[in-house]
Write an enzyme that holds these catalytic residues in place. Sequence first.
Site, PDB file in Angstrom:
ATOM      1  N   ILE A  27       0.874  -1.180   0.000  1.00 58.30           N
ATOM      2  CA  ILE A  27       0.000   0.000   0.000  1.00 58.30           C
ATOM      3  C   ILE A  27       0.907   1.225   0.000  1.00 58.30           C
ATOM      4  CG2 ILE A  27      -0.305  -0.131   2.540  1.00 58.30           C
ATOM      5  CD1 ILE A  27      -3.225   1.011   1.920  1.00 58.30           C
ATOM      6  N   GLU A  28       0.649   2.147  -0.954  1.00 59.69           N
ATOM      7  CA  GLU A  28       1.482   3.347  -1.067  1.00 59.69           C
ATOM      8  C   GLU A  28       0.933   4.429  -0.140  1.00 59.69           C
ATOM      9  OE1 GLU A  28       3.120   3.781  -5.433  1.00 59.69           O
ATOM     10  OE2 GLU A  28       0.947   3.576  -5.488  1.00 59.69           O
ATOM     11  N   VAL A  29       1.764   4.904   0.760  1.00 55.25           N
ATOM     12  CA  VAL A  29       1.376   5.988   1.656  1.00 55.25           C
ATOM     13  C   VAL A  29       2.011   7.265   1.110  1.00 55.25           C
ATOM     14  CG1 VAL A  29       1.548   6.899   4.006  1.00 55.25           C
ATOM     15  CG2 VAL A  29       1.161   4.444   3.631  1.00 55.25           C
TER      16      VAL A  29
END
Length: 330
Positions: free
Chosen positions: A173-175
């Site tokens: 998951i890209e934050v």
Amino acid sequence: MADGIGSFFVTAVRPSPEQERITVSETVAIVGAGSIGVGFAVHFASHGYRVKMWDALPDAFERARNDMSARLELLISEGVVDSSVEEVFGRVSFHDILLDALSGAALVQECAPEQVGTKREIFQQIGAYSEKTAILASSSSAIVSSEFATVTPARSRVLIGHPGNPPYLIPVIEVVPSRYTDDAITQAAIDFYARSGLSPVLIREETEGFVFNRLQGALLREAYCLVRDGVISVDDLDEVVRRGLGRRWAFMGPFETSDLNTRGGIESHAQKMGPAYARMGQERGQNDPWTEDLVRAVSDQRRALLPLEKWDERVVWRDRQLIALRKLLG
Ligand SMILES: NC(=O)c1ccc[n+]([C@@H]2O[C@H](COP(=O)([O-])OP(=O)(O)OC[C@H]3O[C@@H](n4cnc5c(N)ncnc54)[C@H](O)[C@@H]3O)[C@@H](O)[C@H]2O)c1
């Protein structure tokens, strides 16, 4: 749509977290119960989190319940989730009023359509009515959060948490914080996702499409060109990825792949292959040469991860991974 959302608030009475016996730190509100909303609900609820869902469209919940049920049945039958459908569903609630869904949630995960206007309307509401310490994350695939975070005084709690699809099977998951995001919120989001079993990656600068979709886009752009120019059929192109590139990418990124492809590591790879890749880029109107400094910077990071003395050992590891995949996929 803003009116629709607003009208839900008029009659809303906010139940206290105590009334609902909710532990804030274990509660996720999901705004938008489509593919990704359902995917997150399956992920969080099957990892023990309380999930509260809201959607703007009336028929969304029935579809979401059916989809969740089908996804869970598969995951349970394959042994990926170790509970019953009823047990997981017992942690999920569907709310007609947005305020009720937001109440008690430590993380709000917005999963509404990919339109700036819609995200702006939603974040205005979420910013006003979520818990004052909640992380406000958007699942946006390409729109950066500074495009919509400014609609709320809570902008320091807004960021992107862009999942792979489906989030219950793709861990990354890209934050992506914006320039308004508080560093403590970015860290809290990373920690929250990691605790839930996801693999958060920090994207340091806002850039449309972030990294997942920029990489995907680069490959897809070239794939379209190759089909357009009659170089290959659609299925054969997919085969090159299915039984070629994708085999390695199942467990290594492009940098590690190149590092292990050439004795001497990625610096040696860049010397040998750099000019050919530069010509291919120029053919497509792209002029981003791998300068000496850039290659050195990449190589320094690779060498910190894998000293050249351990290169042969890692090549054996790669082959073992490929053997495992060969046994699994044929
Ligand atoms: N589908 C993917 O592969 C994927 C992957 C990663 C991220 N995303 C992103 O996740 C977000 C959701 O995508 P999706 O594929 O789940 O879309 P979707 O169309 O499947 O679902 C969107 C949901 O939002 C609801 N909705 C519409 N207007 C709304 C509003 N104003 N407020 C709340 N809900 C509203 C719809 O009823 C629907 O249930 C998008 O930003 C998308 O780019 C999608």
